[in-house]
Design a protein around this motif. Structure first.
Motif, mmCIF file in Angstrom:
data_model
loop_
_atom_site.group_PDB
_atom_site.id
_atom_site.type_symbol
_atom_site.label_atom_id
_atom_site.label_comp_id
_atom_site.label_asym_id
_atom_site.label_seq_id
_atom_site.Cartn_x
_atom_site.Cartn_y
_atom_site.Cartn_z
ATOM 1 N N ALA A 36 -22.946 20.771 52.599
ATOM 2 C CA ALA A 36 -23.169 20.977 51.163
ATOM 3 C C ALA A 36 -22.564 19.848 50.333
ATOM 4 O O ALA A 36 -23.140 19.442 49.316
ATOM 5 C CB ALA A 36 -22.581 22.319 50.736
ATOM 6 N N ALA A 37 -21.421 19.320 50.760
ATOM 7 C CA ALA A 37 -20.781 18.231 50.023
ATOM 8 C C ALA A 37 -21.649 16.979 50.044
ATOM 9 O O ALA A 37 -21.782 16.288 49.023
ATOM 10 C CB ALA A 37 -19.410 17.933 50.626
ATOM 11 N N TYR A 38 -22.269 16.686 51.176
ATOM 12 C CA TYR A 38 -23.149 15.522 51.262
ATOM 13 C C TYR A 38 -24.384 15.710 50.388
ATOM 14 O O TYR A 38 -24.836 14.773 49.723
ATOM 15 C CB TYR A 38 -23.555 15.281 52.709
ATOM 16 C CG TYR A 38 -22.694 14.275 53.425
ATOM 17 C CD1 TYR A 38 -23.106 12.967 53.583
ATOM 18 C CD2 TYR A 38 -21.456 14.638 53.927
ATOM 19 C CE1 TYR A 38 -22.323 12.034 54.243
ATOM 20 C CE2 TYR A 38 -20.656 13.719 54.588
ATOM 21 C CZ TYR A 38 -21.096 12.419 54.741
ATOM 22 O OH TYR A 38 -20.309 11.510 55.369
ATOM 23 N N VAL A 39 -24.941 16.903 50.394
ATOM 24 C CA VAL A 39 -26.121 17.168 49.575
ATOM 25 C C VAL A 39 -25.760 17.032 48.094
ATOM 26 O O VAL A 39 -26.528 16.465 47.300
ATOM 27 C CB VAL A 39 -26.688 18.565 49.881
ATOM 28 C CG1 VAL A 39 -27.813 18.918 48.902
ATOM 29 C CG2 VAL A 39 -27.205 18.624 51.317
ATOM 30 N N GLU A 40 -24.589 17.527 47.705
ATOM 31 C CA GLU A 40 -24.161 17.402 46.307
ATOM 32 C C GLU A 40 -23.920 15.940 45.933
ATOM 33 O O GLU A 40 -24.328 15.497 44.857
ATOM 34 C CB GLU A 40 -22.889 18.220 46.089
ATOM 35 C CG GLU A 40 -22.390 18.188 44.658
ATOM 36 C CD GLU A 40 -21.198 19.092 44.427
ATOM 37 O OE1 GLU A 40 -20.465 18.866 43.438
ATOM 38 O OE2 GLU A 40 -20.998 20.033 45.227
ATOM 39 N N LEU A 41 -23.271 15.180 46.826
ATOM 40 C CA LEU A 41 -23.052 13.759 46.563
ATOM 41 C C LEU A 41 -24.370 13.003 46.460
ATOM 42 O O LEU A 41 -24.516 12.081 45.645
ATOM 43 C CB LEU A 41 -22.179 13.148 47.651
ATOM 44 C CG LEU A 41 -20.697 13.517 47.639
ATOM 45 C CD1 LEU A 41 -19.993 12.923 48.858
ATOM 46 C CD2 LEU A 41 -20.031 13.023 46.356
ATOM 47 N N ALA A 42 -25.339 13.390 47.288
ATOM 48 C CA ALA A 42 -26.646 12.737 47.244
ATOM 49 C C ALA A 42 -27.307 12.936 45.885
ATOM 50 O O ALA A 42 -27.924 12.012 45.326
ATOM 51 C CB ALA A 42 -27.542 13.281 48.359
ATOM 52 N N LYS A 43 -27.181 14.126 45.305
ATOM 53 C CA LYS A 43 -27.753 14.386 43.985
ATOM 54 C C LYS A 43 -27.036 13.585 42.909
ATOM 55 O O LYS A 43 -27.673 13.015 42.011
ATOM 56 C CB LYS A 43 -27.681 15.877 43.679
ATOM 57 C CG LYS A 43 -28.576 16.735 44.564
ATOM 58 C CD LYS A 43 -28.451 18.212 44.208
ATOM 59 C CE LYS A 43 -29.349 19.076 45.094
ATOM 60 N NZ LYS A 43 -29.209 20.517 44.773
#
Length: 435
Positions: A387-394
């Motif tokens: 989830a942290a990677y997905v949030e950083l990607a956004k």
């Protein structure tokens, strides 16, 4: 939980006769000197608090630190606390499983719950609990942080797998992510408010494993599982930890400061020295940039293979030999690399990461990734890593459709786990390969 004390083995001998008087005086002098020396050692030792000694990382770290520090550990499970309090922690190592380290109950103070010690002052606080448990600990962490005095300043080592909550607040990162709060880990910003980034140390852990009924089987992998112990309640046995059994195994810990603050860097150096003295394989990262490089490159494999294994119920040996699974893992790694580079982190190539996995895993080394371990034991998976990677990607405006898809599917799989839709599988059947 009261601390156990060793009772006297014999009563004091009566002082009769001049010979006995001299002997007793000599014994008193000897005991007095010994006690004075012990008090001096305790004063010289750092006060260390390990939060989560009933988990794999916390148990292993506590077992070693008890020899070199004034140690206090906290547990959530009463029966695990009783084990440590009555018999201590044993660390087994080598292929023969011989005991190499024993932490005596007299060398550790066991407390149920961090709130019981939040009013005390510690030099080092090692937070080894699950990432999902961190927000609930924020009030206690804030109290521990505010207990600093002029002669002591508490430093926190966060030993979770994944991107730490203080990453966007640290040094040596891109301005595009600077100041952003990771809502998937710290929804209301309570952690960032509780512990200042100038008191935070990060780490990357390699080669630890999971806790079984009475043992922690350390896996020769470059990932770590913070599996909760599942041990018979109130058994009169210690908490037993096993070191890697293979020659190429590693339990190395990379530790570094989140900022370039001089005092924080010095505390990181002193912690590494203390852990090395405790016979742990520890490496000091000289700058935040190098710390993030190690953490993000390690997580490339974690993001891909771990959650693919959880969705497919396949171990690393099966995934590494499947061309389609390997191609999917490589695509996820490419997205993870793009996110890391956009955040200002030096990343390795997916091809190099895949080669590393190929050299470590095959059908003769069927390692279970931590997400698969948690799923089959009906425990919450550490989805905050993905989830942290997905949030950083956004935030960084990086396309990561495969990671987003993995996150949705993993959450659905976790709901199935919570609803008891995941049966208990026969490990022999899972690891059976057709020749």
């Amino acid at each position: 939980m009261p601390r156990l004390t060793r009772k006297a083995n014999a009563e004091k001998a009566p002082e009769t006769g001049s010979g006995n008087n001299v002997k007793n005086k000599q014994q008193k002098t000897s005991h007095s000197a010994s006690a004075s020396h012990s008090q001096h050692d305790n004063k010289a030792r750092d006060r260390v608090l390990v939060i989560g000694a009933d988990l794999a990382v916390g148990a292993l770290t506590a077992a070693r630190l008890g020899q070199v520090a004034d140690l206090t550990v906290t547990v959530r499970r009463h029966d695990y606390g009783v084990r440590i309090q009555n018999k201590g922690i044993w660390v087994h190592g080598g292929a023969d499983g011989k005991t190499v380290t024993k932490l005596s109950p007299n060398d550790v103070r066991v407390v149920e719950g961090v709130d019981k010690v939040q009013s005390e002052v510690f030099d080092i606080v090692i937070v080894a609990c699950k990432t999902e448990d961190l927000p609930a600990l924020a009030p206690s962490l804030k109290a521990l942080s505010e207990n600093d005095c002029y002669t002591r300043k508490t430093t926190f080592l966060f030993a979770q797998d994944g991107v730490p909550f203080f990453f966007p607040l640290s040094d040596d990162i891109s301005d595009a992510v600077k100041g952003h709060k990771l809502t998937c880990i710290d929804p209301n910003g309570v952690l960032a408010d509780a512990v200042p980034v100038t008191s935070c140390l990060g780490c990357a852990l390699f080669g630890c494993g999971e806790i079984y009924d009475e043992l922690i089987d350390h896996l020769t992998s470059q990932s770590i599982s913070y599996g909760r112990t599942k041990m018979p309640s109130y058994s009169d046995t210690p908490l037993i930890v096993t070191r890697p059994k293979h020659e190429d195994a590693s339990e190395r810990i990379h530790i570094g400061a989140a900022t370039t603050d001089t005092y924080l860097m010095s505390k990181a150096d002193s912690l590494v020295r203390m852990l090395c003295k405790a016979n742990l394989d520890v490496v000091l990262m000289p700058s935040p940039a190098e710390l993030w490089t190690v953490i993000f490159n390690k997580l490339m494999g974690h993001l891909s293979y771990d959650f693919i294994a959880a969705l497919t119920l396949c171990d690393m040996g099966m995934l590494s030999e499947n061309a389609e699974a390997r191609e999917l893992a490589g695509a996820v790694m490419a997205e993870a690399r793009a996110v890391g580079e956009a955040a200002g982190v030096t990343m390795t190539s997916p091809e190099e990461r895949l080669k590393l996995c190929d050299t470590k895993y095959d059908k003769f080394n069927p390692v279970r990734p931590s997400a698969l371990q948690e799923l089959l034991r009906k425990r919450p998976m550490e989805m905050d890593i993905l989830a942290a990677y997905v949030e950083l990607a956004k935030v960084l405006k990086v396309d990561a459709p495969r990671m987003a898809t993995l996150l949705v599917l993993t959450r659905m799989r976790d709901h199935a786990r919570a609803d008891s839709l995941i049966p208990k599988h026969d490990w022999g059947a899972i690891y059976r390969y057709s020749k």
